[in-house]
Design a protein around this motif. Structure first.
Motif, PDB file in Angstrom:
ATOM      1  N   LEU A  44      39.375  43.244  41.251  1.00  0.00           N
ATOM      2  CA  LEU A  44      39.706  41.983  41.917  1.00  0.00           C
ATOM      3  C   LEU A  44      41.181  41.656  41.757  1.00  0.00           C
ATOM      4  N   MET A  45      41.735  41.841  40.564  1.00  0.00           N
ATOM      5  CA  MET A  45      43.152  41.540  40.349  1.00  0.00           C
ATOM      6  C   MET A  45      44.041  42.435  41.211  1.00  0.00           C
ATOM      7  N   ALA A  46      43.700  43.713  41.262  1.00  0.00           N
ATOM      8  CA  ALA A  46      44.500  44.649  42.065  1.00  0.00           C
ATOM      9  C   ALA A  46      44.456  44.255  43.538  1.00  0.00           C
ATOM     10  N   HIS A  47      43.281  43.848  43.994  1.00  0.00           N
ATOM     11  CA  HIS A  47      43.138  43.463  45.400  1.00  0.00           C
ATOM     12  C   HIS A  47      43.928  42.187  45.698  1.00  0.00           C
ATOM     13  N   HIS A  49      37.205  35.674  48.616  1.00  0.00           N
ATOM     14  CA  HIS A  49      36.817  36.933  47.975  1.00  0.00           C
ATOM     15  C   HIS A  49      35.552  36.760  47.130  1.00  0.00           C
ATOM     16  N   GLY A  50      34.626  35.939  47.647  1.00  0.00           N
ATOM     17  CA  GLY A  50      33.395  35.665  46.910  1.00  0.00           C
ATOM     18  C   GLY A  50      32.580  36.911  46.611  1.00  0.00           C
ATOM     19  N   SER A  51      32.601  37.890  47.525  1.00  0.00           N
ATOM     20  CA  SER A  51      31.830  39.121  47.313  1.00  0.00           C
ATOM     21  C   SER A  51      32.346  39.902  46.107  1.00  0.00           C
ATOM     22  N   TRP A  52      33.642  39.747  45.784  1.00  0.00           N
ATOM     23  CA  TRP A  52      34.206  40.437  44.622  1.00  0.00           C
ATOM     24  C   TRP A  52      33.680  39.802  43.329  1.00  0.00           C
ATOM     25  N   ILE A  53      33.489  38.492  43.345  1.00  0.00           N
ATOM     26  CA  ILE A  53      32.911  37.817  42.176  1.00  0.00           C
ATOM     27  C   ILE A  53      31.472  38.298  41.970  1.00  0.00           C
ATOM     28  N   GLU A  54      30.727  38.425  43.068  1.00  0.00           N
ATOM     29  CA  GLU A  54      29.345  38.907  42.977  1.00  0.00           C
ATOM     30  C   GLU A  54      29.296  40.338  42.435  1.00  0.00           C
ATOM     31  N   SER A  55      30.238  41.169  42.865  1.00  0.00           N
ATOM     32  CA  SER A  55      30.290  42.549  42.366  1.00  0.00           C
ATOM     33  C   SER A  55      30.598  42.581  40.868  1.00  0.00           C
ATOM     34  N   MET A  56      31.463  41.681  40.442  1.00  0.00           N
ATOM     35  CA  MET A  56      31.806  41.583  39.021  1.00  0.00           C
ATOM     36  C   MET A  56      30.569  41.178  38.219  1.00  0.00           C
ATOM     37  N   PHE A  57      29.808  40.243  38.753  1.00  0.00           N
ATOM     38  CA  PHE A  57      28.560  39.819  38.111  1.00  0.00           C
ATOM     39  C   PHE A  57      27.610  41.015  37.985  1.00  0.00           C
ATOM     40  N   ASP A  58      27.482  41.798  39.057  1.00  0.00           N
ATOM     41  CA  ASP A  58      26.593  42.969  39.040  1.00  0.00           C
ATOM     42  C   ASP A  58      27.030  43.982  37.985  1.00  0.00           C
ATOM     43  N   GLU A  59      28.333  44.189  37.865  1.00  0.00           N
ATOM     44  CA  GLU A  59      28.838  45.132  36.858  1.00  0.00           C
ATOM     45  C   GLU A  59      28.480  44.683  35.447  1.00  0.00           C
ATOM     46  N   LEU A  60      28.572  43.384  35.209  1.00  0.00           N
ATOM     47  CA  LEU A  60      28.242  42.851  33.887  1.00  0.00           C
ATOM     48  C   LEU A  60      26.755  43.022  33.577  1.00  0.00           C
TER      49      LEU A  60
END
Length: 413
Positions: free
Chosen positions: A16-19, A89-100
């Motif tokens: 997310l930061m890179a994007h 970029h809400g989908s990136w937050i959701e992806s981060m949640f999935d990774e956790l």
């Protein structure tokens, strides 16, 4: 600062930061993306109800500015622009949640085995619908009125009812009931049905966490999710045993129904099965004999055989050898774990795990007093809070502090 350190070190936010940095391009970099992001996380960790509250803390706390990577306190306008970017970029937050969630599954072998589902009412900062329908960044044009009704029975047998009404949103959650951590979520208007969103949550798990659905054994929920399609889907599609309380839907004072194929066996809406003595007409509740997975049936044992009681009509009773009750008789009432069994009651107690997660969101993440308006902001705020909760838990597991995994307030020494 220990809690913030755990979040900054264990939150998988690099992509997310890179994007976001790439999206900024060669524009002004007065407040670096990473520093803005870190300060937003600090606001959540330290329970600041508003951006202004966070800015005041940054202004007086040089150590916090240094940890976040800020040389100066960002302006309110800078935070507004950054929040707008995060909402896009809400989908990136959701992806981060999935990774956790996946990371915790790797660290905790039993993570996801017991699941619990519920929704949480979150009032909007606005108190009522706006007459003006033009978006201006201040009005809440997305919120809706919601109602939740709670019913129960007191020790003396009397019933009670509590009705909660609010204007705002619902956070729909699936949590690991053993570790009390979220594994899936959605945010909707307050008027959204729990049952309908329950199906959406299963869809989300199937799409984003398929391995967890394979691992899950039990799903508990209150009677707001009492729906034959939802119960059938849990077992038929995923092999998950649903432990969901029933609403009382039978009408006209109907207390029991005749079990198909039998003349002296009835069942009630709570799943209990009774037989009538052919000699005296006395009614007795039949004992549980377990679930036959290959047949899709619940075994019910003759009470005279199970409890050693006297039954004058046992010799001529057509169900003296017991009966098999197919789940298909009524998928809402008959489930793989018999409703009136001790095991069902034991599993149902895990449902309170969702209530404890909801309490932490209120107390430790500031949802009791917030200034959020609009569905996009609410989704972002809920997603960030849940990511922070998981990142803290993951950090403590990785640092061999699993016994403090649920602690969100006190730091670990």
């Amino acid at each position: 600062m220990e809690r913030l350190r755990l979040v900054l070190e264990h939150l998988p936010d690099e992509a997310l930061m890179a994007h976001l940095e790439k999206s900024r391009g060669h524009g002004r970099d007065d407040y670096p993306v990473r520093a803005m992001w870190n300060s937003m996380l600090a606001g959540i960790v330290f329970q600041h109800p508003s951006i202004e509250s966070l800015r005041r803390e940054l202004s007086r706390n040089g150590q916090l500015r240094s940890i976040c990577g800020l040389r100066a306190v960002p302006s309110a306008a800078a935070y507004t622009r950054f929040l707008r970017s995060l909402m896009e970029h809400g989908s990136w937050i959701e992806s981060m949640f999935d990774e956790l969630v996946k990371a915790l599954s790797e660290e905790l072998p039993d993570f996801g085995r017991r699941l619990a589902m519920d929704s949480k009412a979150i009032a909007s900062w606005a108190s009522r619908p706006s007459k003006e329908k033009k978006e201006d960044g201040r009005r809440d044009l997305d919120a809706a009125y919601g109602v939740k009704t709670y019913r129960g029975t007191r020790e003396d047998g009397s019933t009670w009812e509590k009705v909660v009404r609010w204007f705002g949103y619902k956070l729909h959650l699936v949590v690991d009931a053993q570790h009390e951590l979220p594994v899936a979520y959605t945010v909707t208007k307050g008027s959204r049905s729990d049952v309908k969103e329950g199906h959406v949550l299963l869809d989300e798990l199937e799409k984003r966490q398929p391995e967890m659905l394979k691992k899950a054994e039990v799903l508990t929920a209150d009677r707001g999710y009492d729906d034959s399609k939802l119960l059938s889907r849990c077992w038929d599609e995923y092999g998950i045993k649903p432990v969901i309380d029933t609403r009382r839907l039978w009408k006209d004072g109907e207390q029991t129904r005749l079990l198909p194929g039998h003349t002296n066996v009835v069942y009630d809406e709570g799943g209990a099965v009774y037989c009538y003595c052919p000699e005296t007409g006395a009614r007795q509740q039949m004992s549980n004999g377990g679930f036959e997975k290959d047949r899709g049936t619940l075994k019910k044992v003759c009470p005279a055989k199970a409890y050693g009681i006297t039954c004058q009509g046992r010799e001529q009773c057509p169900v003296a050898g017991g009966v098999r009750v197919a789940l298909a008789v009524d998928r809402r009432i008959f489930t793989p774990i018999a409703r009136e069994s001790y095991k069902w009651a034991k599993e149902y107690r895990y449902r309170t795990a969702v209530e404890r997660v909801n309490s932490r969101l209120d107390v430790s993440f500031g949802f009791e007093r917030h200034t959020i308006r609009g569905l996009a902001k609410m989704r972002l705020r809920c997603g960030l809070a849940l990511c922070v909760m998981l990142a803290m838990a993951l950090g403590r597991v990785r640092e061999k502090q699993q016994e403090r995994m649920r602690s969100l307030v006190r730091s670990v020494s």
